[in-house]
Scaffold this active site. Structure first.
Site, PDB file in Angstrom:
ATOM      1  N   LYS A  29       0.826  -1.208   0.000  1.00 54.87           N
ATOM      2  CA  LYS A  29       0.000   0.000   0.000  1.00 54.87           C
ATOM      3  C   LYS A  29       0.866   1.267   0.000  1.00 54.87           C
ATOM      4  CE  LYS A  29      -4.236  -1.775   0.920  1.00 54.87           C
ATOM      5  NZ  LYS A  29      -5.522  -1.367   0.289  1.00 54.87           N
ATOM      6  N   ARG A  30       2.142   1.125  -0.284  1.00 54.08           N
ATOM      7  CA  ARG A  30       3.104   2.233  -0.169  1.00 54.08           C
ATOM      8  C   ARG A  30       3.032   2.850   1.238  1.00 54.08           C
ATOM      9  NH1 ARG A  30       2.653   6.482  -4.796  1.00 54.08           N
ATOM     10  NH2 ARG A  30       0.463   6.455  -4.133  1.00 54.08           N
ATOM     11  N   ALA A  66       2.373   6.973   1.796  1.00 55.27           N
ATOM     12  CA  ALA A  66       1.605   7.561   0.700  1.00 55.27           C
ATOM     13  C   ALA A  66       0.326   8.235   1.164  1.00 55.27           C
ATOM     14  CB  ALA A  66       1.276   6.493  -0.339  1.00 55.27           C
ATOM     15  N   LEU A  68      -3.293   8.875   3.346  1.00 48.79           N
ATOM     16  CA  LEU A  68      -4.486   8.157   3.755  1.00 48.79           C
ATOM     17  C   LEU A  68      -4.763   6.987   2.822  1.00 48.79           C
ATOM     18  CD1 LEU A  68      -7.017   8.125   5.646  1.00 48.79           C
ATOM     19  CD2 LEU A  68      -8.125   9.586   3.929  1.00 48.79           C
ATOM     20  N   LEU A  70      -7.048   5.287   0.979  1.00 53.36           N
ATOM     21  CA  LEU A  70      -8.402   5.577   0.501  1.00 53.36           C
ATOM     22  C   LEU A  70      -9.236   4.313   0.344  1.00 53.36           C
ATOM     23  CD1 LEU A  70      -7.584   8.358  -2.123  1.00 53.36           C
ATOM     24  CD2 LEU A  70      -8.494   8.642   0.187  1.00 53.36           C
ATOM     25  N   GLY A 113      -0.950  12.613   4.345  1.00 47.73           N
ATOM     26  CA  GLY A 113      -0.696  12.260   5.743  1.00 47.73           C
ATOM     27  C   GLY A 113       0.726  11.822   5.994  1.00 47.73           C
ATOM     28  N   GLU A 116       2.479  14.873   6.720  1.00 43.34           N
ATOM     29  CA  GLU A 116       2.101  15.327   8.061  1.00 43.34           C
ATOM     30  C   GLU A 116       2.918  14.594   9.122  1.00 43.34           C
ATOM     31  OE1 GLU A 116      -2.509  16.765   7.510  1.00 43.34           O
ATOM     32  OE2 GLU A 116      -2.119  14.614   7.517  1.00 43.34           O
ATOM     33  N   GLU A 136      -4.640  16.677  -1.997  1.00 47.09           N
ATOM     34  CA  GLU A 136      -6.025  16.679  -1.519  1.00 47.09           C
ATOM     35  C   GLU A 136      -7.003  17.302  -2.514  1.00 47.09           C
ATOM     36  OE1 GLU A 136      -3.669  15.606   1.919  1.00 47.09           O
ATOM     37  OE2 GLU A 136      -3.406  17.113   0.335  1.00 47.09           O
ATOM     38  N   ARG A 139      -8.483  14.869  -4.694  1.00 47.38           N
ATOM     39  CA  ARG A 139      -9.272  13.835  -4.021  1.00 47.38           C
ATOM     40  C   ARG A 139     -10.583  14.392  -3.470  1.00 47.38           C
ATOM     41  NH1 ARG A 139      -5.581  11.899  -6.335  1.00 47.38           N
ATOM     42  NH2 ARG A 139      -3.845  10.694  -5.481  1.00 47.38           N
ATOM     43  N   GLY A 144      -6.118  16.865   7.232  1.00 46.21           N
ATOM     44  CA  GLY A 144      -6.741  16.751   8.550  1.00 46.21           C
ATOM     45  C   GLY A 144      -5.825  16.251   9.632  1.00 46.21           C
TER      46      GLY A 144
END
Length: 260
Positions: A29-30, A66, A68, A70, A113, A116, A136, A139, A144
């Site tokens: 999922k990276r 990578a 969130l 999704l 994220g 972040e 973002e 997307r 957040g």
């Protein structure tokens, strides 16, 4: 708060003497972020193993993180989304303010994220494969996990807005110029440099490290007068510690200090 123990499929934890290495372990999922990974970070930084004086944070499979995941993203109502975001804020604060210096090794995707998380760490090393991005806008979402403060403080609100609007990504050399990373080295040098720097930091006086981690970002958010007064308090506290006495003795005796 984190529940249970860190899930083995999210983060691997290795300990070498007083340095812990945390490796995101979702390579397929990276290393995208799901709730289990956030809980694992919370678990570690809320209650780190005793005797740890520095942390290295990196990712498996050629990527740091990578952002969130999704595919596992849940639709929440606005109130639940607020609490979900606030939990991310709390965990990022624990990374930044647990008192443990954190050196991150950034490669491949450092997106959303992942950026972040990276900007909650204290020393950031990038290799040539790194890609810093806030996608973002593409997307239909908004950051957040603290980017408006941590990324914004580093690169400024204007450049961050452009990144989010356009999905623009930056590489290693651009990241250095912007302050998103502190070092840009080859892929082979990145992890050894992280260990070298973590060792150097872990050998500092513990309370000096603590003050640097706790005081500097807070002073940055104060007025000039309040910041200078806080600086005086931190200086006075540090200069009366056993660490300061050992540092002065070592300097006068022309030897390396031994703080522990």
């Amino acid at each position: 708060m984190a529940t249970g123990t860190p899930a083995p499929d999210t983060i691997d934890i290795g300990i070498d003497a007083d340095i812990a290495t945390l490796t995101f372990n979702r390579p397929d999922k990276r290393n995208a972020i799901n709730d289990a990974l956030v809980d694992a970070l919370d678990e570690f930084f809320s209650n780190p193993p005793k005797g740890i004086n520095a942390v290295i944070l990196t990712g498996s499979g050629g990527h740091f993180c990578a952002g969130l995941d999704l595919a596992e993203h849940e639709q929440r109502d606005p109130i639940d989304n607020v609490f979900h975001s606030r939990n991310w804020h709390a965990v990022m604060d624990r990374i930044e303010f647990s008192g443990l210096p954190v050196v991150s090794v950034l490669r491949g995707a450092v997106i959303g994220g992942g950026l972040e998380i990276a900007t909650a760490t204290h020393v950031r090393i990038a290799d040539p494969t790194v890609r810093f991005q806030l996608p973002e806008g593409r997307r239909g979402i908004f950051v957040g996990g603290g980017a408006t403060v941590r990324v914004g403080n580093i690169i400024g609100a204007d450049r961050m807005r452009e990144m989010m609007l356009t999905g623009r990504s930056y590489g290693a050399d651009e990241g250095i110029a912007l302050g998103l990373s502190h070092y840009s080295v080859s892929a082979e040098e990145a992890l050894p440099l992280a260990h070298k720097l973590a060792r150097k930091i872990a050998d500092n006086a513990p309370f000096s490290n603590y003050l640097m981690i706790q005081a500097l970002p807070r002073i940055n958010n104060m007025s000039q007068g309040d910041g200078l007064f806080t600086e005086s308090l931190a200086a006075a506290m540090s200069q009366t510690t056993d660490g300061a006495k050992e540092g002065l003795r070592a300097f006068l005796e022309k030897r390396e200090p031994k703080f522990r």
